[in-house]
Design a protein around this motif. Sequence first.
Motif, short mmCIF file in Angstrom:
data_model
loop_
_atom_site.label_atom_id
_atom_site.label_comp_id
_atom_site.label_asym_id
_atom_site.label_seq_id
_atom_site.Cartn_x
_atom_site.Cartn_y
_atom_site.Cartn_z
N GLY A 1 21.21 -1.73 58.72
CA GLY A 1 20.25 -2.24 59.69
C GLY A 1 18.83 -2.23 59.16
O GLY A 1 18.07 -3.20 59.34
N LEU A 2 18.45 -1.15 58.47
CA LEU A 2 17.10 -1.05 57.92
C LEU A 2 16.90 -2.04 56.77
O LEU A 2 15.82 -2.61 56.62
N VAL A 3 17.95 -2.23 55.96
CA VAL A 3 17.87 -3.23 54.89
C VAL A 3 17.66 -4.62 55.49
O VAL A 3 16.80 -5.39 55.03
N ALA A 4 18.44 -4.93 56.53
CA ALA A 4 18.32 -6.24 57.17
C ALA A 4 16.93 -6.41 57.80
O ALA A 4 16.33 -7.50 57.73
N LEU A 5 16.41 -5.36 58.41
CA LEU A 5 15.07 -5.43 59.01
C LEU A 5 14.01 -5.68 57.95
O LEU A 5 13.10 -6.51 58.13
N THR A 6 14.12 -5.00 56.83
CA THR A 6 13.18 -5.19 55.73
C THR A 6 13.20 -6.63 55.23
O THR A 6 12.16 -7.27 55.05
N VAL B 1 5.96 -0.32 54.59
CA VAL B 1 5.18 0.55 55.47
C VAL B 1 5.77 0.56 56.88
O VAL B 1 5.90 1.62 57.51
N GLY B 2 6.14 -0.62 57.37
CA GLY B 2 6.68 -0.71 58.73
C GLY B 2 7.99 0.03 58.89
O GLY B 2 8.18 0.78 59.87
N VAL B 3 8.91 -0.15 57.96
CA VAL B 3 10.20 0.52 58.05
C VAL B 3 10.03 2.03 57.87
O VAL B 3 10.71 2.82 58.55
N THR B 4 9.13 2.44 56.99
CA THR B 4 8.86 3.88 56.82
C THR B 4 8.33 4.48 58.11
O THR B 4 8.78 5.57 58.55
N ALA B 5 7.38 3.80 58.76
CA ALA B 5 6.83 4.29 60.03
C ALA B 5 7.91 4.35 61.11
O ALA B 5 7.97 5.30 61.92
N LEU B 6 8.79 3.34 61.14
CA LEU B 6 9.86 3.31 62.14
C LEU B 6 10.81 4.48 61.95
O LEU B 6 11.19 5.16 62.93
N VAL B 7 11.21 4.73 60.72
CA VAL B 7 12.17 5.79 60.43
C VAL B 7 11.62 7.15 60.83
O VAL B 7 12.29 7.96 61.50
N HIS B 8 10.39 7.42 60.44
CA HIS B 8 9.83 8.75 60.73
C HIS B 8 9.31 8.84 62.16
O HIS B 8 9.31 9.94 62.74
N GLY B 9 8.89 7.71 62.74
CA GLY B 9 8.45 7.73 64.13
C GLY B 9 9.59 7.99 65.09
O GLY B 9 9.42 8.70 66.09
#
Length: 521
Positions: A160-165, A187-195
Amino acid sequence: MFDLITNKDSNVKNDVLSGITVALALVPEAVAFAFVAGVEPMVGLYAAFMMGLITSAVGGRPGMISGATGAMAVVMVALVAQHGVQYLFAAVILAGLLQLMFGVFKLGKFIRLVPYPVMLGFVNGLAIVIFLAQLGQFKVLDGLGDHVWMQGETLYLMLGLVALTMAIIFFLPKLTTAVPASLVAIVGVTALVHGLDLEARTVIDFVRDMLPADQKAAATLAGELPSFSIPMVPFSLETLYIVLPTSIILALVGLIESLLTLSLIDEMTDTRGHGNRECLGQGLANTVNGFFGGMGGCAMIGQSMININSGGRGRLSGITAALVLLGFILFAAPLLEMIPLAALVGVMFIVVIGTFEWASFRIIRGINKEDAFVLFLVTAVTVIADLAIAVVVGVIVSALVFAWKHATHINARTHTDDDGWKVYELEGPLFFGSVLHFKDLFDPKNDPQDVVIDFNESRVWDSSGIDAIDGLADKYKVQGKKLHIRHISPECRELMTKAQGYVEMNLNEDPRYHIATDKLD
């Protein structure tokens, strides 16, 4: 295919932002290739920094990114395993000096001899290699310490994160090109994962999986500035004997991959890089690597495509990538370590899609079967073996195909002139491949007293062609007949003149025809 050319003109903003994106993508590659070579992660990161900085500053291709690469890492494995990392540093220094010699003697121009089907095979093969390398990120350690494929929620989250990227990189440029889409995606996926506190694998997890159990807890990407050090190896002929074979292979692999990547970027950006200058840049970078504890490297097609796709065109993009990478190592390693692997895998998947020459499938239908065979052969060898072997094999096969085709293209029209002389009007090149066909064109036994070979539409290309003429002249001499040469080119005349030391030829001007004549004694 995605459009990799988002902006043909370089500017400071695009170069800086693109450089930051590239720096983030360099980390897992450098760490992975360090483990492949059997050295510590920091040796790979130092190589990425020094290769990127030096080649971007003084190399021959602005916008091209260099760093630690898999093609060179696999060459280093045996040397490191048998003799240790200090011998590797010595080998990298020597490889750099050899590359400098390539640049000094201007040998980079020979990359132009690589045929187009070989270039297509190179591009497609590397795209497949990059894709296969990313699949390793879908493996985790089990309880026994073995790498196994992800399953269940872990796999679904990764996908899912790969597809989002990939979706961000593909759709964001349709809304704005103010910032590189790849940087926004990371940056966006990193923020999503840790947020959201998602259980996604990060860069530091990848590093820990590569280390022995007793070193996992202390794993970090933090480091210090690389320091100058002469490799601690004996200065002897024995050391040279040990490192020279590896150095030669490293130098050739590095230059082949770098110059082919340079040619690819030239085509994509409609600009022209300088192959000889790139040889000098690669050589200087590898030499410095050996003295400062890096594993060396060459141009990286994946990161170069990220740079081009993000708008990086000038030298500043590569310099920025190198300095930002060093900045992370020195001051912000925790930020680097928290990046989800899925974000970087997504970026590389976009690179794969953009790098693969999808048009080659259409091209295959329009080209001859020999070129199609070379294309598939180079692609397969690149994936199975390595780039250098693939390119060498492709060039050799292309040369053999070329020679065979032209070997069968030599023929002659014959007629008898007013004086009763039989004239063979030769067509096609006379060289080692066409010698047998050339000899079959003549009939010394039944030909008249005087025979003329008219080279108006033919050329003699090598000593095999000269020897074939000399042998034919002997056959006519045995029959008591004379063989004359007409309309010889200045190049052929010079070649024949040089050959008089080992073939029985005497070139004179024929007053009857005002041409060169093979006068037999």
